[in-house]
Design an enzyme around this catalytic site. Structure first.
Site, PDB file in Angstrom:
ATOM      1  N   SER A  10       4.044   7.696  -1.694  1.00 27.42           N
ATOM      2  CA  SER A  10       3.435   6.905  -2.768  1.00 27.42           C
ATOM      3  C   SER A  10       3.292   7.775  -4.007  1.00 27.42           C
ATOM      4  CB  SER A  10       2.052   6.408  -2.335  1.00 27.42           C
ATOM      5  OG  SER A  10       1.320   6.031  -3.478  1.00 27.42           O
ATOM      6  N   HIS A  35       7.429   4.530  -2.726  1.00 26.12           N
ATOM      7  CA  HIS A  35       6.397   3.501  -2.750  1.00 26.12           C
ATOM      8  C   HIS A  35       5.741   3.539  -4.129  1.00 26.12           C
ATOM      9  CE1 HIS A  35       3.379   0.870  -0.847  1.00 26.12           C
ATOM     10  NE2 HIS A  35       2.485   1.541  -1.569  1.00 26.12           N
ATOM     11  N   ASP A  37       3.046   1.962  -6.544  1.00 24.79           N
ATOM     12  CA  ASP A  37       1.810   1.169  -6.552  1.00 24.79           C
ATOM     13  C   ASP A  37       1.551   0.594  -7.938  1.00 24.79           C
ATOM     14  OD1 ASP A  37       0.694   1.421  -3.850  1.00 24.79           O
ATOM     15  OD2 ASP A  37       0.630   3.560  -4.302  1.00 24.79           O
ATOM     16  N   MET A  39      -0.973  -1.632 -10.068  1.00 25.88           N
ATOM     17  CA  MET A  39      -2.363  -2.128 -10.061  1.00 25.88           C
ATOM     18  C   MET A  39      -2.701  -2.670 -11.447  1.00 25.88           C
ATOM     19  SD  MET A  39      -4.299   0.932  -8.066  1.00 25.88           S
ATOM     20  CE  MET A  39      -3.581   1.762  -6.652  1.00 25.88           C
ATOM     21  N   HIS A  76       4.575  -2.082  -4.457  1.00 28.73           N
ATOM     22  CA  HIS A  76       3.360  -2.637  -3.851  1.00 28.73           C
ATOM     23  C   HIS A  76       2.537  -3.252  -4.975  1.00 28.73           C
ATOM     24  CE1 HIS A  76      -0.635  -1.682  -1.527  1.00 28.73           C
ATOM     25  NE2 HIS A  76      -0.426  -2.982  -1.679  1.00 28.73           N
ATOM     26  N   MET A  78      -0.287  -4.791  -6.386  1.00 34.27           N
ATOM     27  CA  MET A  78      -1.729  -5.071  -6.271  1.00 34.27           C
ATOM     28  C   MET A  78      -2.171  -5.747  -7.559  1.00 34.27           C
ATOM     29  SD  MET A  78      -2.798  -1.559  -4.356  1.00 34.27           S
ATOM     30  CE  MET A  78      -1.365  -0.655  -4.913  1.00 34.27           C
ATOM     31  N   MET A 169      -2.621  -2.938   5.196  1.00 38.83           N
ATOM     32  CA  MET A 169      -3.378  -1.903   4.476  1.00 38.83           C
ATOM     33  C   MET A 169      -4.341  -1.203   5.435  1.00 38.83           C
ATOM     34  SD  MET A 169      -2.300  -1.698   1.405  1.00 38.83           S
ATOM     35  CE  MET A 169      -3.510  -0.496   0.815  1.00 38.83           C
ATOM     36  N   ASP A 203      -0.234   1.637   4.957  1.00 39.54           N
ATOM     37  CA  ASP A 203      -0.467   2.270   3.657  1.00 39.54           C
ATOM     38  C   ASP A 203      -1.947   2.592   3.509  1.00 39.54           C
ATOM     39  OD1 ASP A 203      -0.445   3.076   1.016  1.00 39.54           O
ATOM     40  OD2 ASP A 203      -0.053   1.089   0.197  1.00 39.54           O
TER      41      ASP A 203
END
Ligand SMILES: O=C(CO)[C@H](O)[C@H](O)COP(=O)(O)O
Ligand SMILES: [Fe+2]
Length: 252
Positions: A10, A35, A37, A39, A76, A78, A169, A203
């Site tokens: 990540s 990965h 992320d 957000m 990912h 979010m 998660m 994760d």
């Protein structure tokens, strides 16, 4: 036999001032996927970056030659409006768009940035939309979401509406460096028992200390942020995580 081990560092734990180099370095150290992320400060109480940054870092890593190949950008998402950003991320070079079940069922986002629709986003419809744009689709669940919500989505006979990966998660999403929640592993076990071929990603808090539990449960896609980027020898950590998963293949 479960699918092969996939180690996906990540980049949340990388140096954001050197993100492109961090991506190419971690691939050279033996990573399979990256990965990424994303957000938005709404779905989770933190913000990272959006599609323009993904476009820039994509050029530092060779594109995968096939589905799930080396160099897959595992995004990912979010974010509160997962449908709204599918096209932007496809254009940016995302290969696997993994949205949160919780966001999809509470979202009223339209499929265009103008965002005029008030229709709820069904996970099945969203998966089909992602597939239609040539990406793999993943669906993620937070710790408080029971795994049972996924059975109807995974049992669907309409192939384009079925996800390619489930992300369980093992921390509350939002931040790297949190403690691993072993309480989430029965979800992985239940998924693996029903779906031997499914990509099951874990994760949050994965490291040399927690990988054995996750691998025993049947996870094959391992996200690790702080454990990889905080290591003196990231390549050694990546190798150990992979060995832990591979040694269990065929025994599950
Ligand atoms: O989705 C995430 C946080 O919401 C990250 O992918 C995850 O936390 C990885 O970081 P670490 O391995 O340090 O726990
Ligand atoms: Fe993540």
């Amino acid at each position: 036999m479960s699918p092969p081990a996939v180690i996906a560092p990540s980049i949340l734990s990388a140096d954001f001032a050197e993100l492109g180099k961090a991506c190419s370095d971690t691939m050279n150290q033996g990573a399979d996927w990256l990965h990424v992320d994303i957000m938005d400060g709404h779905f989770v109480p933190n913000m990272t970056f959006g599609a323009p940054v993904v476009t820039k870092i994509r050029s530092h890593v060779d594109r995968p030659t096939g589905a799930y190949g080396r160099g897959t950008f595992d995004c990912h998402m979010m974010i509160a409006e997962p449908k709204r950003w599918v096209r932007d991320f496809q254009k940016a070079g995302c290969d696997l768009y993994c949205f949160h079940y919780e966001a999809a069922v509470s979202s009223t986002a339209a499929d265009t940035p103008a965002g005029t629709s008030t229709a709820k986003t069904s996970p099945k419809e969203l998966i089909s939309f992602i597939h239609g744009l040539g990406m793999q689709a993943g669906i993620a669940i937070k710790p408080k979401t029971p795994v049972d919500v996924l059975w109807d989505i995974l049992e669907n006979p309409v192939k384009e509406e079925v996800p390619d990966m489930v992300l369980v998660m093992t921390v509350e999403p939002g931040f790297g460096g949190q403690s691993f929640m072993a309480s989430e592993l029965p979800k992985v076990t239940a998924l693996r028992e029903r779906y031997p071929d499914l990509h099951i990603e874990v994760d949050g808090g994965l490291s040399e200390k927690t990988i054995d539990q996750a691998a025993d449960a049947g996870a094959n896609v391992i996200v690790a942020g702080s454990a990889v980027f905080g290591a003196t020898d990231p390549g050694e950590v990546i190798g150990k995580l992979r060995d832990a998963v591979e040694s269990r293949r065929g025994k599950l």
